[in-house]
Structures are given as structure tokens and as C-alpha cells.
Design a protein around this motif. Sequence first.
Motif, mmCIF file in Angstrom:
data_model
loop_
_atom_site.group_PDB
_atom_site.id
_atom_site.type_symbol
_atom_site.label_atom_id
_atom_site.label_comp_id
_atom_site.label_asym_id
_atom_site.label_seq_id
_atom_site.Cartn_x
_atom_site.Cartn_y
_atom_site.Cartn_z
ATOM 1 N N TYR A 296 -20.469 -18.004 -2.897
ATOM 2 C CA TYR A 296 -20.099 -16.596 -2.764
ATOM 3 C C TYR A 296 -18.665 -16.364 -3.237
ATOM 4 C CZ TYR A 296 -18.743 -12.223 -0.494
ATOM 5 O OH TYR A 296 -18.259 -10.973 -0.248
ATOM 6 N N GLN A 297 -17.758 -17.217 -2.803
ATOM 7 C CA GLN A 297 -16.356 -17.081 -3.202
ATOM 8 C C GLN A 297 -16.166 -17.262 -4.706
ATOM 9 O OE1 GLN A 297 -13.601 -16.285 -1.485
ATOM 10 N NE2 GLN A 297 -14.704 -15.958 0.423
ATOM 11 N N TYR A 298 -17.014 -18.088 -5.302
ATOM 12 C CA TYR A 298 -16.876 -18.371 -6.730
ATOM 13 C C TYR A 298 -17.215 -17.157 -7.589
ATOM 14 C CZ TYR A 298 -16.996 -21.252 -10.961
ATOM 15 O OH TYR A 298 -16.730 -21.800 -12.203
ATOM 16 N N PHE A 299 -18.084 -16.270 -7.078
ATOM 17 C CA PHE A 299 -18.559 -15.155 -7.903
ATOM 18 C C PHE A 299 -18.079 -13.777 -7.459
ATOM 19 C CE2 PHE A 299 -21.907 -18.337 -8.798
ATOM 20 C CZ PHE A 299 -21.861 -18.332 -10.177
ATOM 21 N N HIS A 300 -17.791 -13.574 -6.188
ATOM 22 C CA HIS A 300 -17.789 -12.212 -5.664
ATOM 23 C C HIS A 300 -16.703 -11.297 -6.224
ATOM 24 C CE1 HIS A 300 -14.470 -13.254 -2.998
ATOM 25 N NE2 HIS A 300 -14.433 -12.021 -2.561
ATOM 26 N N ILE A 301 -15.582 -11.846 -6.749
ATOM 27 C CA ILE A 301 -14.556 -10.976 -7.338
ATOM 28 C C ILE A 301 -14.284 -11.304 -8.802
ATOM 29 C CG2 ILE A 301 -13.393 -10.510 -5.150
ATOM 30 C CD1 ILE A 301 -11.304 -12.594 -5.933
ATOM 31 N N TYR A 302 -15.136 -12.154 -9.393
ATOM 32 C CA TYR A 302 -14.911 -12.575 -10.776
ATOM 33 C C TYR A 302 -16.022 -12.017 -11.668
ATOM 34 C CZ TYR A 302 -11.660 -15.803 -8.578
ATOM 35 O OH TYR A 302 -10.637 -16.340 -7.846
ATOM 36 N N ARG A 303 -15.667 -11.011 -12.413
ATOM 37 C CA ARG A 303 -16.669 -10.323 -13.230
ATOM 38 C C ARG A 303 -17.180 -11.209 -14.368
ATOM 39 N NH1 ARG A 303 -18.649 -5.405 -14.022
ATOM 40 N NH2 ARG A 303 -19.306 -4.783 -16.115
ATOM 41 N N VAL A 304 -16.294 -11.985 -14.981
ATOM 42 C CA VAL A 304 -16.705 -12.829 -16.115
ATOM 43 C C VAL A 304 -17.736 -13.861 -15.669
ATOM 44 C CG1 VAL A 304 -15.910 -14.509 -17.815
ATOM 45 C CG2 VAL A 304 -14.503 -12.502 -17.293
ATOM 46 N N ARG A 305 -17.489 -14.508 -14.532
ATOM 47 C CA ARG A 305 -18.442 -15.494 -14.017
ATOM 48 C C ARG A 305 -19.773 -14.843 -13.664
ATOM 49 N NH1 ARG A 305 -14.383 -18.667 -9.771
ATOM 50 N NH2 ARG A 305 -12.994 -19.582 -11.350
ATOM 51 N N THR A 306 -19.685 -13.637 -13.083
ATOM 52 C CA THR A 306 -20.912 -12.942 -12.706
ATOM 53 C C THR A 306 -21.740 -12.594 -13.930
ATOM 54 O OG1 THR A 306 -19.802 -11.992 -10.770
ATOM 55 C CG2 THR A 306 -21.829 -10.936 -11.495
ATOM 56 N N GLN A 308 -21.783 -14.201 -16.741
ATOM 57 C CA GLN A 308 -22.373 -15.446 -17.246
ATOM 58 C C GLN A 308 -23.607 -15.831 -16.432
ATOM 59 O OE1 GLN A 308 -19.254 -18.368 -17.189
ATOM 60 N NE2 GLN A 308 -18.147 -17.455 -18.920
ATOM 61 N N LEU A 309 -23.514 -15.649 -15.097
ATOM 62 C CA LEU A 309 -24.666 -15.971 -14.244
ATOM 63 C C LEU A 309 -25.840 -15.053 -14.563
ATOM 64 C CD1 LEU A 309 -25.897 -17.542 -11.897
ATOM 65 C CD2 LEU A 309 -24.867 -15.885 -10.326
ATOM 66 N N LYS A 310 -25.566 -13.793 -14.881
ATOM 67 C CA LYS A 310 -26.633 -12.866 -15.247
ATOM 68 C C LYS A 310 -27.368 -13.348 -16.502
ATOM 69 C CE LYS A 310 -24.645 -8.645 -13.249
ATOM 70 N NZ LYS A 310 -24.088 -7.292 -13.532
ATOM 71 N N GLU A 311 -26.615 -13.927 -17.440
ATOM 72 C CA GLU A 311 -27.242 -14.455 -18.657
ATOM 73 C C GLU A 311 -28.165 -15.620 -18.332
ATOM 74 O OE1 GLU A 311 -24.162 -15.423 -21.369
ATOM 75 O OE2 GLU A 311 -23.458 -13.346 -21.607
ATOM 76 N N TYR A 312 -27.723 -16.491 -17.393
ATOM 77 C CA TYR A 312 -28.569 -17.618 -16.980
ATOM 78 C C TYR A 312 -29.830 -17.108 -16.278
ATOM 79 C CZ TYR A 312 -25.311 -21.391 -18.165
ATOM 80 O OH TYR A 312 -24.516 -22.293 -18.836
ATOM 81 N N CYS A 313 -29.688 -16.074 -15.448
ATOM 82 C CA CYS A 313 -30.848 -15.508 -14.765
ATOM 83 C C CYS A 313 -31.846 -14.930 -15.763
ATOM 84 C CB CYS A 313 -30.399 -14.418 -13.786
ATOM 85 S SG CYS A 313 -29.546 -15.031 -12.320
ATOM 86 N N GLU A 314 -31.321 -14.284 -16.771
ATOM 87 C CA GLU A 314 -32.194 -13.714 -17.800
ATOM 88 C C GLU A 314 -32.905 -14.809 -18.582
ATOM 89 O OE1 GLU A 314 -31.873 -10.624 -21.607
ATOM 90 O OE2 GLU A 314 -30.104 -11.088 -20.374
ATOM 91 N N PHE A 315 -32.197 -15.925 -18.798
ATOM 92 C CA PHE A 315 -32.775 -17.043 -19.556
ATOM 93 C C PHE A 315 -33.941 -17.681 -18.808
ATOM 94 C CE2 PHE A 315 -32.927 -21.581 -20.635
ATOM 95 C CZ PHE A 315 -33.168 -21.499 -21.991
ATOM 96 N N VAL A 316 -33.823 -17.826 -17.492
ATOM 97 C CA VAL A 316 -34.894 -18.442 -16.694
ATOM 98 C C VAL A 316 -35.864 -17.400 -16.159
ATOM 99 C CG1 VAL A 316 -33.450 -20.394 -16.059
ATOM 100 C CG2 VAL A 316 -33.525 -18.381 -14.574
ATOM 101 N N ASP A 317 -35.721 -16.151 -16.626
ATOM 102 C CA ASP A 317 -36.619 -15.049 -16.245
ATOM 103 C C ASP A 317 -36.590 -14.800 -14.736
ATOM 104 O OD1 ASP A 317 -38.373 -12.992 -16.708
ATOM 105 O OD2 ASP A 317 -40.162 -14.259 -16.591
ATOM 106 N N THR A 318 -35.362 -14.647 -14.208
ATOM 107 C CA THR A 318 -35.161 -14.362 -12.788
ATOM 108 C C THR A 318 -34.301 -13.115 -12.656
ATOM 109 O OG1 THR A 318 -35.285 -16.700 -12.200
ATOM 110 C CG2 THR A 318 -34.250 -15.226 -10.597
ATOM 111 N N VAL A 348 -28.612 -20.593 -10.892
ATOM 112 C CA VAL A 348 -27.323 -21.009 -10.310
ATOM 113 C C VAL A 348 -27.083 -22.495 -10.549
ATOM 114 C CG1 VAL A 348 -25.985 -21.176 -8.179
ATOM 115 C CG2 VAL A 348 -27.459 -19.202 -8.560
ATOM 116 N N LYS A 349 -28.109 -23.294 -10.379
ATOM 117 C CA LYS A 349 -27.972 -24.736 -10.612
ATOM 118 C C LYS A 349 -27.601 -25.026 -12.063
ATOM 119 C CE LYS A 349 -30.503 -29.099 -10.210
ATOM 120 N NZ LYS A 349 -31.776 -29.746 -9.780
ATOM 121 N N ALA A 350 -28.296 -24.378 -12.976
ATOM 122 C CA ALA A 350 -27.985 -24.588 -14.398
ATOM 123 C C ALA A 350 -26.573 -24.126 -14.721
ATOM 124 C CB ALA A 350 -29.004 -23.836 -15.256
ATOM 125 N N PHE A 351 -26.137 -23.037 -14.102
ATOM 126 C CA PHE A 351 -24.793 -22.521 -14.365
ATOM 127 C C PHE A 351 -23.731 -23.537 -13.962
ATOM 128 C CE2 PHE A 351 -20.972 -20.513 -12.711
ATOM 129 C CZ PHE A 351 -20.570 -19.730 -13.781
#
Length: 656
Positions: A296-306, A308-318, A348-351
Motif C-alpha cells: 500500500y505504501q509503495y503505491f498510494h501516493i506515487y502516480r508513476v508506479r500506479t 505502471q501497475l495498471k499496465e501490468y493489470c491490463e497485460f494479464v487481463d485483470t 502485482v507479483k510480475a510488477f
Amino acid sequence: MPKRKCRFSVQLQRKYTCFRRGRDDFEGECLVCRPGTFVSVAHKGGRDLQSHMDSEKHKIASRGEASSAKLANVFVKSCSKWEDEVTAAEGTFAFHTVKHHHSYNVMTCTSGLLKTMFPDSDIARKFSSAKTKTEAIVNSVLAPDCLENVLKSLEENEIGYCGVSTDASNHGPVKVVAIVIQYFDWKSGGLQSKIIEMQSQPNETADTIFSYVKETLDSKGLLKKCIAFTGDNCNTVFGGIQQDSEGRNVFAKLKSELDNKTSIGVGCPAHILNNCVHQAADTLDVDVESVIFKIYQYFHIYRVRTEQLKEYCEFVDTEYNKLLSRSKTRWLSSFPGITRLIHAFPAVKAFFLSQNKPPTVLQEFFEHELSEAYLLHLQSLMSMFHSYVLELERENNSVVEILQVLLCVQNMLAERRSHSFMSLKVKSLLKEKREEGLGAECDKFCAEVNRFYDSCIEYLEKRMEPMKEFSCFMWMSLSESLEWDKVGPSIKFLLDREVSIDEGKCFDQFCNLEKFVDQFKGDDEFIKLQAHQKWTKYFETSKNIMCHSELLKMAQGFFALASHYANAGCIFSLSKERGNLSLDSLRSMVLLQYNYKHVTCKEFHAYLLSNTQLLNKIRSTEKYAWARQRRTEEQSASESVSFCTSTGVSYRVPMY
């Protein structure tokens, strides 16, 4: 023959509304011009009035009247129905502001807005209650009346017993302690929970809280009626698991003050379940709690990381959902966070495994072959605990209903332990890992699962021990056919706490209760009712007090046992985002919000209109602090003058 004179007739007055009859029938008086402006109608009738209206003098007077308000629009006739309606509107808007968590600043706009939106309403035109007046109405009129109604209800309905619970929180740098009482009043709908005080205290020591509780109950005339105390399970309140009666804790001191009458202590069962899972989770090799928080701390105020995670979610169709953390005080609040992480686990694991230097804790967690299994197992167990905590914290639960929930959780844990229960997803994942040659790791995980169950069962049994004394009241849930043999231990329990019950009369009245319960066998609606609702229904159908006097004493004594302290704990959620308010304003708002939580704004408006005394208090300037201070100073000065006069001492009044 002389011409007949024209008269100021009713028809002329209807046509020329700014005139009225003058000194005689042959002239009219202009209401617009200065008083005493008379116009003769003897010669030309209406044309004389029209000529006056066309004159420059009348036009100037008309413009002056349009630019200034009439006195009738500024002042309201005292002691009139109109005045009561205006005052009731101001009082209701003050209640509405508090009820719906609005800021007092809103009333500054509302007061003027009503005049603009409803120009044809006399009440809206006279409405004048901005921020300062609204706050004064709440603090000095509505809140004291609310507390007075609670105490009056206890006295008028002859409530013999009550329980008390406390909780503390911070209001900025100030420590605030709230006191809540619980009692049974079938005439008002059954189990009642009301806040009677909320004040600042210098600390949270046992001596401070005990003194505060004792003084509050004594000042309200409730000290002798108090037979039970409820709080959280910390040592300051109960002195440990066994509720040490000789220790320096609030419960022990309260028992000693009441000559051991208040010997019923109830801890918080929701805390028991929360801490049960928390301690059991510590037996696992993986610290899931810290992992959830770190992610939670790793993502909650960092837009760039968030992103990137959205791209990973889209890649795994989540589908991406914001990851959650947990509350600092409730470990079970990690349940939504674990659920969100499981949903996005592949992404998240892949990220994290693709990062150059991820946090070490997170890298080790996602490199662990069974990391997902730990999450799935915890989610399965916490889902059960989460639903039972919601059941525990339901409003107006009785002690027996809480005990039934705890026993149900205990039985479920025992069954899961005996079968080494794991969800199908966990079993499927373990099967895959065994096929990959990780049998030893899977066996270790299964051993940890059993150890997890053992820890839960051991903690729950230890913490439930003090609550087993309430098992003698299980029959009072009225869920099954009644037996007199089960009532005897309840009577003895209450007699030991000096709740006087005539056993002979109680038996006769019990027979009537037994017939009442038997007629509802198979009635699902009656069975689903809470215990206090069933008892309320019985007392409502009872013919008179002689038919249920002893059972009523038992019900009042039993329902005085607060089943949890969530009622006191939820008080401070009512005051969120109120950090800029004074403590007096905060106290008044909480009194209204909590004690009138089931009162609608429409009902409160009707209550104000029926209470002339309260309307007079709202109108009075005594609601303002400056008015009360001035009255106090005048009384002090008057007493000084009286003293000097009676003693013959001469004095000189200072000139300002």
C-alpha cells in the motif's frame, strides 16, 4: 338644489388601496404620505384620490416606502403562533445541521437563501439563524434538553438498573472520554443506549477514569442504579483476562465504591475476535500484515508506479482496483486489503519481480513459492471472522446473543482444525506445487495451518472464560421452549448482585411468558427478532404491571449488561472532521447525534412545536454565552449591594 357630496365608499377603498376612511365620510387618508394627509372626495370622488396619487409629493413618499421595510416585516408579534413557527424552524434547522454533519458555516448562507427562494413565505422571511445563533441553539438549548429527556425517561419509566461503558479518543491535543449508559425501557422500544457525558481528561489512568465515571453517575443520580461496567479489554479497564478484582483498574475501583454490587464486567467480544486472528497470524512464517502495508505504501501516493501497475493489470487481463491497507487498531480490517491483493496478484507479483531494486520484504514474499497460498488461506478464515464481527457489533445485541456468536466461532474453528480445513483454491495450488517437486514446502505449510487453528482456539477459549458466567441467561433469548429449571440460576445471579426478585411471583409470571412464547413456535418473523424486541413485545401484550413485575426486574437487570463497548467506541466516529470545534460544541453535537439517532428532522420539528418552554429558550438571549456572563456579573453586583446595605457599609459606585 345643492349638488350631493361624494362619499369615501368601500368601492373606492378597494380601488385605491393606499387610502382609508378619513375624519368623516367625505375624505380619505393617504397611508403612503405622512400621517394626517387627508384628501377630500366630496366634489370629484375617485378623481380626487387619483389626482393626489399623481402629485409629486405622493410619488416621493411611494419611493421612500418601497426602499424601506415595514416594521411588521422586521418584528414578529410576541407569543403568537407565527412566532412559534419561526422559532421552531430555526431550532429544526439547527438540529438538521447537526444530524447530517453539516458545518455551522452553512447556516450563514442558508438563512439568506431561504428569504430569496421563498419570498412569499412569512416564516422564511423572518428566519434569521446564521452560524453563531445556530451554534448557540445547539449548545445551550437542544443538547441540555436532550440530556434532560434521557434522565427524565429513566425516572418516569421507573428504570431500576443500568450499565455503563466508556471509551476515549483524542480531540486535537486533548484527551476526551465519553460515558454511555445502557438500560431496558419497553415503553420506548426496548434496549436503549444513551450518552450522558463527554469531557476532557488529563490522562487515561485507572484513577482518572474511575473518578470521572463515579462523579458523572453520581451527579446524574445513576450511581446506585449502575450494576454493570463495559470497556475494552486493556489492563487499565479490567486488569487482565481474569478481571482482577483487587487490582488498580477501573472495574475493581467501581466495584469497591458500590460495596461490590457492581460485580458484572463485560469485555469487548469484537476485540477478542480481532486479536484472535492477529495473534494466530503471527505463527505463520510469512508476515502478511507487513506485506499488505508495504504494498500500500509503495503505491498510494506515487502516480508513476500506479500507472505502471495498471499496465501490468491490463497485460494479464485483470481489472485494476486501488490497493488497500488496514486500520491501525483493527487487524481484521486487512480483509479488504487481502481480497484486493489476491484479485490483482499476478499483476502485482510480475510488477515487483521485474523491478531492479524492489523492497526486500516484498521481493522475498513474491519469490516465495507459496505466497499466494498464505493469502488465500487468510482470506478464507478472515472472511468468516469478518462476518461474525459485524454480527457482534450489531446495535442492541444482548449478552446471550454475543455469547452465541462466540460459541459458534469456537465450534467452527474446532471443526476446521479437526479436518485441517483449507479452501479448494489452496488445495489446488498445493497440488500444483507438489507436482513441481515442492512436497516438503507444502507439508510445512499444512503444519502451519494446523498451528494457526490451534493458536486461534487457545486464545478464544482463554478470553471467553469470563463470559461463560452469562450462560445462565441463554433462555432469555426466547428462541426455544422455556423451562423453569433454567430460570433458577438467572435469579440467583441477579440476587447475588442485589437485584431483588420475588421467586414465587416470578414463577407465576413465568407461566404467562411460557404461553406467550409457545404461541410463536414456527413464526420466523418472531424468531428473527432480537432478544430485547421479543421481551418488549411480551410486555406490550401483558395486561398490567402485576402480571410481569418480577420478569421486568430480570429484564432490566439482564439488558443492563452491555454486550460490547462498540456503542461508546462509535461515538467518536460521529465527531470526525470536527477538529476546529470547541469541546463544548463537539459534546453538544455528539449528544444530539447519538441520543436522537432514530429521530427524523420532521419528528423533531413536531416536537419543538409542541414544547412551548423549549421554544422560549430558543428565543431567549440566555442561549448566548455573553448574555449568561452578563447576568452572572449583574447578580454578583446585586449581591454586593445587598451585602453593603444590610451591613450599613457605605460604598461608592465607580463611574465609567
